[in-house]
Design an enzyme around this catalytic site. Sequence first.
Site, PDB file in Angstrom:
ATOM      1  CG  LEU A 447       9.007   3.233   1.441  1.00 36.49           C
ATOM      2  CD1 LEU A 447       8.836   1.765   1.814  1.00 36.49           C
ATOM      3  CD2 LEU A 447      10.328   3.432   0.729  1.00 36.49           C
ATOM      4  CB  THR A 454       0.683   6.741   3.700  1.00 37.34           C
ATOM      5  OG1 THR A 454      -0.429   7.590   3.434  1.00 37.34           O
ATOM      6  CG2 THR A 454       1.952   7.457   3.326  1.00 37.34           C
ATOM      7  CE  LYS A 469      -1.343  -0.726   1.980  1.00 36.12           C
ATOM      8  NZ  LYS A 469      -1.467  -1.734   0.937  1.00 36.12           N
ATOM      9  CG  ASP A 566      -5.201  -4.473  -6.485  1.00 38.22           C
ATOM     10  OD1 ASP A 566      -5.305  -4.356  -7.722  1.00 38.22           O
ATOM     11  OD2 ASP A 566      -4.933  -3.526  -5.734  1.00 38.22           O
TER      12      ASP A 566
END
Length: 772
Positions: A447, A454, A469, A566
């Site tokens: 994705l 990744t 993930k 974040d």
Amino acid sequence: MQMGFCLNQMLLLVLLSAAAAKTQPMSKPNCPTKCGNVSIPFPFGLTELCSLNTSFLITCNQTLSPPIPFLNTTQQSLSSPFHFLNASYEKLRVLNISLDGQLHVSLPVATSCVNNKTGESDNQFFTITFDTPFHLSSKQNKLTVLGAGTVGLVSGQDSTSKTPYAPTSCVPLNITNTIYNNTHDDSCSGNFCCETPIQHRLSEFIYICASNIFEENYTKPYQSHPCSYTFLVKEGAYNFSMTDLINFNRTKMFPVVVDWAVGNTCRAAQKNTSSYACKSKYSECHNAKVGPGYHCKCSSGFRGNPYLPHGCQDVDECTEESHDCLKGRSICINSPAGSYSCSCLKGYEGDGKINGSGCVRRSNRKIIIAFSVSGSILALLGGTLYVYCTLKKRKLNRLKEHFFQLNGGQLLQQQIGRYSGSNELTKIFTVEELKDATNNFREEMVLGAGGEGTVYKGILPDNRTVAIKKSRISNPNQIEHFINEVILLCQINHRNVVKLLGCCLETEVPLLVYEFVPNGTVYDHLHDQTKSFRLTWKRRLQIAVETGGALAYLHSATHAPIVHRDVKTSNILLDHNLTAKVSDFGASRIIPLDRSELTTLVMGTLGYLDPQYFHSSQLTEKSDVYSFGVVLVELITGEKALSFDRAEAHRNLGVHFLSSMNEGRLLDIVDGRIIDEANVEQLMVVANIASHCLRMKGEERPTMREVAMELEGINTVEKHQWEKVNLSSEETETLLKAPPSSSFSVDGVNRRTMLAGSDILNRISFSLTSGR
Ligand SMILES: *[C@@H]1O[C@H](CO)[C@@H](O)[C@H](O)[C@H]1NC(C)=O
Ligand SMILES: *[C@@H]1O[C@H](CO)[C@@H](O)[C@H](O)[C@H]1NC(C)=O
Ligand SMILES: *[C@@H]1O[C@H](CO)[C@@H](O)[C@H](O)[C@H]1NC(C)=O
Ligand SMILES: *[C@@H]1O[C@H](CO)[C@@H](O)[C@H](O)[C@H]1NC(C)=O
Ligand SMILES: *[C@@H]1O[C@H](CO)[C@@H](O)[C@H](O)[C@H]1NC(C)=O
Ligand SMILES: *[C@@H]1O[C@H](CO)[C@@H](O)[C@H](O)[C@H]1NC(C)=O
Ligand SMILES: *[C@@H]1O[C@H](CO)[C@@H](O)[C@H](O)[C@H]1NC(C)=O
Ligand SMILES: *[C@@H]1O[C@H](CO)[C@@H](O)[C@H](O)[C@H]1NC(C)=O
Ligand SMILES: *[C@@H]1O[C@H](CO)[C@@H](O)[C@H](O)[C@H]1NC(C)=O
Ligand SMILES: *[C@@H]1O[C@H](CO)[C@@H](O)[C@H](O)[C@H]1NC(C)=O
Ligand SMILES: *[C@@H]1O[C@H](CO)[C@@H](O)[C@H](O)[C@H]1NC(C)=O
Ligand SMILES: *[C@@H]1O[C@H](CO)[C@@H](O)[C@H](O)[C@H]1NC(C)=O
């Protein structure tokens, strides 16, 4: 023969005694005065006994030819995102030492070379920590950067006053012009070279060179000049030449000016004669211009080393011809008390000086008096004016200093709390389950990929679609912490937070399994025109409310606040109803990455990072508030948090927004796609909330809960829009012109420089996140 020898000897004796009379002692008795050709005056010395204390100890490397003196600096752990990369410099070559409080040392060049094949760059940096008496001289040194598209940055603090300063940086770049050719001119004006003065008195600092960091669409400069350089250099000691881009000696060192001082203040020092450093009877004490510390100076008419008991010696102005006695009319008479006088020849009177009353015949007396009286009135006037001006200047400087301290930011002390898990079990997947789900991690299932790892799409046996993930390689020491964090994240249950379903620990790299959110990110919808849904103002407001609510929920988590660290539009996902789901909570971030991944040094990315992170290296709830402020601005303006389409000073969206708002130009920067439908009143309220979130100091920002509540308030306004009377256009006008907050107008300038610095680090992290 005999005669000749005698003559030679006499000549030598004469020469020697002349020399002895001229040279004052500069070092302690029986101490070496030089290392190679560099004089080492006391308080500096080559052994402990010869120096004032170990801070002033200079090591002389006698095995080198000529011998070279070095100043000892200490290994340090700088409060900076770069601290775990080693490159501290422990010995600095001393070029010369001046007793008026300065010395020159040479510093190495930080280099960054790009691998032509991979496009990866090897970014270098140096950290330097001076001992207490020393700091970089402010304003006399500059930061120089060579190489297009390279970031050079120096950041640090004054270790005595613990004042952290905003980083100084510059980036040579002209997007239309990045390829070296020798027809460009040699001025360091910004295309291939830039320089900027270092305004701060740093004593602990780091400087870094990072090249090829922009993902912009322009010809990569490294194809013509693979290496870039960053160095600190004394003003005027380096002249740029285009050939330096391809032909630079990177082992070269550049001189910088370092200030030194002893003690604390003159007044304090004079109370204790044993530690008072101005040992000479004919010396004076002067406080250093920027404290702490003082300097000793020989009184006027004396010369030598005021730090030694008999260091200051009378200057014989008469034999040195440095007097201003009228030649031919007066005679110079030296006085051992540091002065001299001129005596007029017989028949003349006056002080005998060229700039004084001179020597005149006795008869002309009256005119002389008239002259000298008017002269002294003039002198008095001039003196008063001078004193007035210096006082005024000093006051101005103090005011500047005050604002500087005010805006410098304080270190955030709050630690990000650790939270322990509960008994609730996390689903642990086996590696087989996940291999099946992703067709053995096939490429088609990817994705997205970024600095943190990744992400694959997967379908579980129960037909649930998930996102898996694969994080980067973890440090074994961190595994326990990682597991606790995973357990914690699994307990979060909020409709606007992407749910972590479980993890798989059987692989070398932990795999995290998340709920699958199908409609991409807010970032895509705002900035990628080709595949975007139209995000209406109403929808954007909804996204703001949902994201704000999710962050507030996490900050008020039961055990300890969970800081996202974040917050950015690419971490806000949209499901099939376009409901916002905040993703990427911390888990991937607790895993330290290796050196090449500067990304995680900064954790936040793009223009979203809390500028206070520079000083504290800590991200708190208030850092999330800052980042959320940037997200709000992005929703209002539809602009990227960092963009090269904007002028240099406005590349950082936060800065761009605040200055537009300050100038009453908010409507100019509102996204054209929503301006027709948006309600100006609502826009203003959101803009005001954003400006409060973007305040420089964390403690002045609202909490996430306050932000969320205000945003929800607007939403109710929106729902009853038709019942509300619109603001008159006049009122709207004043609202638009009002500065976002009173504190802003005070610290606006420094806020900008500070943000520009954070901008640079954001760019560094940006490039590294994206694709390499
Ligand atoms: C010392 O010698 C070096 C080269 O040998 C020279 O560059 C430097 O200017 C000299 N310094 C002084 C203070 O004479
Ligand atoms: C002097 O310099 C030489 C050559 O760089 C080095 O090998 C040696 O260790 C130095 N000596 C001292 C005492 O630092
Ligand atoms: C340099 O300073 C540090 C700390 O003051 C000291 O431990 C070290 O021994 C010094 N090194 C030299 C070569 O003087
Ligand atoms: C760390 O220090 C070692 C030894 O001084 C050096 O070889 C290495 O290049 C340094 N690493 C970095 C990243 O500067
Ligand atoms: C000290 O060295 C610097 C750099 O080499 C030079 O510019 C400066 O003139 C020197 N000062 C003295 C007093 O020699
Ligand atoms: C960039 O370089 C081009 C070509 O040299 C020049 O025309 C242009 O003015 C430069 N742009 C800036 C912003 O300096
Ligand atoms: C060198 O760069 C300048 C400025 O961009 C350009 O005008 C010139 O054509 C270039 N020369 C060559 C030989 O590429
Ligand atoms: C980059 O620029 C080239 C030439 O102007 C253009 O064809 C290409 O689409 C651009 N790529 C992006 C990602 O903007
Ligand atoms: C780097 O690559 C570019 C094209 O990709 C090539 O033109 C250039 O010559 C290369 N430079 C070096 C030093 O190999
Ligand atoms: C740099 O240029 C200036 C003016 O042309 C000159 O005075 C100075 O000596 C040069 N400095 C160096 C280090 O070449
Ligand atoms: C580079 O500079 C160093 C130090 O100044 C010098 O020793 C060396 O010879 C220089 N190398 C070249 C290739 O000029
Ligand atoms: C040496 O003296 C200076 C100036 O008085 C002081 O700042 C410094 O801390 C002292 N250093 C040591 C190691 O005592």
